[in-house]
Write a protein that holds these residues in place. Structure first.
Motif, mmCIF file in Angstrom:
data_model
loop_
_atom_site.group_PDB
_atom_site.id
_atom_site.type_symbol
_atom_site.label_atom_id
_atom_site.label_comp_id
_atom_site.label_asym_id
_atom_site.label_seq_id
_atom_site.Cartn_x
_atom_site.Cartn_y
_atom_site.Cartn_z
ATOM 1 N N PHE A 152 32.069 30.785 41.763
ATOM 2 C CA PHE A 152 32.361 29.349 41.751
ATOM 3 C C PHE A 152 33.402 29.038 40.692
ATOM 4 C CE2 PHE A 152 30.472 28.148 37.742
ATOM 5 C CZ PHE A 152 29.537 29.152 37.499
ATOM 6 N N THR A 153 33.983 27.842 40.809
ATOM 7 C CA THR A 153 34.869 27.292 39.778
ATOM 8 C C THR A 153 34.304 25.954 39.337
ATOM 9 O OG1 THR A 153 36.780 28.378 40.777
ATOM 10 C CG2 THR A 153 37.235 26.575 39.237
ATOM 11 N N LYS A 154 34.162 25.768 38.046
ATOM 12 C CA LYS A 154 33.661 24.504 37.490
ATOM 13 C C LYS A 154 34.882 23.623 37.239
ATOM 14 C CE LYS A 154 30.211 21.939 35.784
ATOM 15 N NZ LYS A 154 30.910 20.822 35.175
ATOM 16 N N MET A 155 34.874 22.413 37.776
ATOM 17 C CA MET A 155 36.027 21.517 37.675
ATOM 18 C C MET A 155 35.570 20.090 37.405
ATOM 19 S SD MET A 155 38.354 22.866 40.905
ATOM 20 C CE MET A 155 39.871 22.196 40.196
ATOM 21 N N HIS A 156 36.532 19.220 37.066
ATOM 22 C CA HIS A 156 36.208 17.792 37.017
ATOM 23 C C HIS A 156 37.445 16.965 37.333
ATOM 24 C CE1 HIS A 156 38.129 16.452 33.218
ATOM 25 N NE2 HIS A 156 37.907 17.672 32.799
ATOM 26 N N GLY A 157 37.198 15.762 37.807
ATOM 27 C CA GLY A 157 38.250 14.770 38.015
ATOM 28 C C GLY A 157 37.862 13.541 37.214
ATOM 29 N N ALA A 158 38.526 13.310 36.082
ATOM 30 C CA ALA A 158 38.177 12.182 35.188
ATOM 31 C C ALA A 158 36.704 12.232 34.795
ATOM 32 C CB ALA A 158 38.523 10.840 35.834
ATOM 33 N N GLY A 159 36.194 13.432 34.557
ATOM 34 C CA GLY A 159 34.835 13.581 34.037
ATOM 35 C C GLY A 159 33.755 13.635 35.100
ATOM 36 N N ASN A 160 34.124 13.360 36.352
ATOM 37 C CA ASN A 160 33.185 13.519 37.492
ATOM 38 C C ASN A 160 33.213 14.997 37.797
ATOM 39 O OD1 ASN A 160 33.399 12.287 40.944
ATOM 40 N ND2 ASN A 160 31.657 13.167 39.882
ATOM 41 N N ASP A 161 32.078 15.708 37.536
ATOM 42 C CA ASP A 161 32.190 17.170 37.541
ATOM 43 C C ASP A 161 31.644 17.829 38.789
ATOM 44 O OD1 ASP A 161 29.448 18.526 35.578
ATOM 45 O OD2 ASP A 161 29.496 16.696 36.771
ATOM 46 N N PHE A 162 32.254 18.965 39.097
ATOM 47 C CA PHE A 162 32.022 19.653 40.363
ATOM 48 C C PHE A 162 31.832 21.143 40.174
ATOM 49 C CE2 PHE A 162 33.304 15.801 42.259
ATOM 50 C CZ PHE A 162 34.519 15.390 41.738
ATOM 51 N N VAL A 163 31.037 21.727 41.075
ATOM 52 C CA VAL A 163 31.063 23.172 41.294
ATOM 53 C C VAL A 163 31.796 23.362 42.618
ATOM 54 C CG1 VAL A 163 29.641 25.164 41.916
ATOM 55 C CG2 VAL A 163 28.996 23.727 39.967
ATOM 56 N N VAL A 164 32.895 24.116 42.588
ATOM 57 C CA VAL A 164 33.728 24.287 43.785
ATOM 58 C C VAL A 164 33.549 25.715 44.305
ATOM 59 C CG1 VAL A 164 36.036 24.028 44.775
ATOM 60 C CG2 VAL A 164 35.374 22.659 42.775
ATOM 61 N N LEU A 165 33.279 25.827 45.596
ATOM 62 C CA LEU A 165 33.000 27.126 46.219
ATOM 63 C C LEU A 165 34.028 27.410 47.302
ATOM 64 C CD1 LEU A 165 29.128 26.701 46.691
ATOM 65 C CD2 LEU A 165 30.328 27.714 44.755
ATOM 66 N N ASP A 166 34.562 28.629 47.280
ATOM 67 C CA ASP A 166 35.492 29.083 48.324
ATOM 68 C C ASP A 166 34.652 29.674 49.449
ATOM 69 O OD1 ASP A 166 38.185 31.606 48.372
ATOM 70 O OD2 ASP A 166 37.076 30.598 49.975
ATOM 71 N N ALA A 167 34.559 28.946 50.554
ATOM 72 C CA ALA A 167 33.785 29.422 51.720
ATOM 73 C C ALA A 167 34.694 30.066 52.747
ATOM 74 C CB ALA A 167 33.025 28.252 52.344
ATOM 75 N N ILE A 168 35.954 30.318 52.363
ATOM 76 C CA ILE A 168 36.875 31.069 53.228
ATOM 77 C C ILE A 168 36.702 32.562 52.948
ATOM 78 C CG2 ILE A 168 39.317 31.511 53.749
ATOM 79 C CD1 ILE A 168 39.839 28.535 53.034
ATOM 80 N N LEU A 204 31.509 21.095 45.960
ATOM 81 C CA LEU A 204 32.581 20.998 46.971
ATOM 82 C C LEU A 204 32.733 22.367 47.605
ATOM 83 C CD1 LEU A 204 35.263 19.146 44.766
ATOM 84 C CD2 LEU A 204 33.337 18.130 46.030
ATOM 85 N N VAL A 205 32.782 22.395 48.940
ATOM 86 C CA VAL A 205 32.885 23.655 49.680
ATOM 87 C C VAL A 205 34.179 23.656 50.480
ATOM 88 C CG1 VAL A 205 31.769 25.174 51.349
ATOM 89 C CG2 VAL A 205 30.379 23.720 49.851
ATOM 90 N N VAL A 206 35.043 24.623 50.194
ATOM 91 C CA VAL A 206 36.361 24.708 50.843
ATOM 92 C C VAL A 206 36.257 25.648 52.035
ATOM 93 C CG1 VAL A 206 38.771 25.420 50.528
ATOM 94 C CG2 VAL A 206 37.531 24.257 48.668
ATOM 95 N N GLU A 207 36.574 25.138 53.225
ATOM 96 C CA GLU A 207 36.441 25.936 54.455
ATOM 97 C C GLU A 207 37.761 25.962 55.219
ATOM 98 O OE1 GLU A 207 31.760 24.799 55.486
ATOM 99 O OE2 GLU A 207 33.386 23.949 56.676
ATOM 100 N N LYS A 208 37.856 26.886 56.174
ATOM 101 C CA LYS A 208 39.006 26.890 57.094
ATOM 102 C C LYS A 208 38.967 25.580 57.896
ATOM 103 C CE LYS A 208 39.979 31.757 58.209
ATOM 104 N NZ LYS A 208 38.975 32.483 57.414
ATOM 105 N N ALA A 209 40.144 25.094 58.278
ATOM 106 C CA ALA A 209 40.204 23.897 59.127
ATOM 107 C C ALA A 209 39.561 24.194 60.475
ATOM 108 C CB ALA A 209 41.656 23.488 59.319
ATOM 109 N N ARG A 210 38.975 23.155 61.079
ATOM 110 C CA ARG A 210 38.400 23.316 62.421
ATOM 111 C C ARG A 210 39.347 22.729 63.476
ATOM 112 N NH1 ARG A 210 32.102 21.351 61.422
ATOM 113 N NH2 ARG A 210 31.589 22.854 59.791
ATOM 114 N N GLY A 211 40.002 21.612 63.115
ATOM 115 C CA GLY A 211 40.860 20.937 64.099
ATOM 116 C C GLY A 211 42.311 21.361 63.974
ATOM 117 N N GLU A 212 43.121 20.776 64.858
ATOM 118 C CA GLU A 212 44.576 21.043 64.837
ATOM 119 C C GLU A 212 45.247 20.132 63.803
ATOM 120 O OE1 GLU A 212 44.049 23.920 67.230
ATOM 121 O OE2 GLU A 212 46.140 23.390 66.773
ATOM 122 N N GLY A 213 46.368 20.600 63.258
ATOM 123 C CA GLY A 213 47.178 19.721 62.406
ATOM 124 C C GLY A 213 46.576 19.451 61.047
ATOM 125 N N VAL A 214 45.568 20.234 60.685
ATOM 126 C CA VAL A 214 45.004 20.099 59.337
ATOM 127 C C VAL A 214 44.966 21.483 58.684
ATOM 128 C CG1 VAL A 214 43.662 17.990 59.604
ATOM 129 C CG2 VAL A 214 42.715 20.166 60.380
#
Ligand SMILES: N[C@H](CCC[C@H](N)C(=O)O)C(=O)O
Length: 287
Positions: A5-21, A48-58
């Motif tokens: 995982f990667t520990k991140m924050h946006g203006a102090g709102n904190d996240f654990v981010v996971l690469d699900a690819i 937050l979970v980062v995945e491959k896109a499912r639809g077109e154009g994303v």
């Protein structure tokens, strides 16, 4: 089960981010709660979970889980952390990224100065679509906005209801630091008139281009900043005739800059995203 995982924050709102690819991620609510736990786990407001896109154009899909383990539709600060994550990890060389979320496609963009601007889409302003049950309530109009009387612990609190894909109840207060965020926030979060619960915003108008904002978030409690909450608060303030776009939203974790050209137009949010550390966690299989 080991998870990187990667520990991140946006203006102090904190996240654990996971690469699900590059790793398989399929966790139970109890396992999400364990990751979010600030003593027994890693600690975060959201995952937050980062995945491959499912639809077109994303380019990607990203999923959001609150600290209580529930999956939700949108996260503004998370969208900025997402962009920094996929850029830092070399998962894309694009600066403008189209990403699917549970509530539709958003378009974050990495700026030259490292800040990130996100097209958060147009706000949803029909109460039933927020969703908010306005049945039997006598609303009052203020400029372009409709205010609803919410019974909170026997006191009537006038709120605006706005969805940024996720639901928000915004009230204007004299002094955000004196606002009853921790006492009233949970009561609003779980108020029966919000069938999907709600994020409760407390906004102090400083001038027509500056507000102070505190948000008691659905599924996470008070956070240091809430991106969709900042968008919802600015939309409500502009509709009430109290604010003019753009608006600097001062939160406990930093400043978010919000611009909105009016109904049907997208809300644009600009703010920071920071990576704090990388790690690996051994998740108990049974929780
Ligand atoms: N608690 C929110 C999700 C996270 C939103 C917030 N962290 C943001 O930056 O927009 C909800 O249940 O709708």
């Amino acid at each position: 089960m080991k998870i990187k995982f990667t520990k991140m924050h946006g203006a102090g709102n904190d996240f654990v981010v996971l690469d699900a690819i590059n790793q398989s991620i399929s966790l139970s609510p109890a396992q999400w709660q364990f990751i979010a736990d600030r003593r027994f786990g890693i600690g975060a407001d959201q995952m937050l979970v980062v995945e491959k896109a499912r639809g077109e154009g994303v380019d990607f899909r990203y999923r959001i889980y609150n600290a209580d383990g529930g999956e939700v539709e949108q996260c503004g600060n998370g969208a900025r952390a997402f962009v920094k994550f996929v850029t830092d990890k070399g998962l894309t060389s694009k600066r403008a990224i189209r990403v699917e979320t549970m509530s539709g496609v958003i378009e974050p963009r990495l700026e030259d100065d490292g800040q990130i601007t996100v097209d958060m889409g147009a706000p949803i302003l029909t109460p039933a679509d927020v969703p908010f049950d306005s049945h039997g309530l006598q609303h009052r109009n203020e400029a372009e906005d409709t205010l609803w009387p919410l019974d909170v612990a026997g006191k009537t609190t006038w709120i605006s209801v706005v969805s940024m894909g996720n639901p928000h109840a915004v009230q204007v207060v004299e002094d955000s630091e004196a606002a009853p965020v921790l006492s009233e926030g949970p009561l609003i979060e779980r108020h029966e008139r919000f069938p999907k619960r709600v994020n409760a915003g407390f906004m102090q108008v400083v001038d027509r281009h500056h507000v102070n904002l505190r948000v008691y978030e659905r599924g996470a409690g008070e956070t240091l900043a809430c991106g969709t909450g900042a968008c919802a608060a600015v939309v409500a303030g502009i509709r009430r005739g109290l604010l003019d776009s753009p608006v600097a939203v001062q939160t406990h974790g930093g400043v978010l800059n919000i611009a909105w050209a009016g109904p049907g137009e997208a809300v644009m949010m600009t703010g920071p995203a920071v990576s704090v550390y990388e790690g690996e966690i051994e998740l108990p299989d049974q929780l």
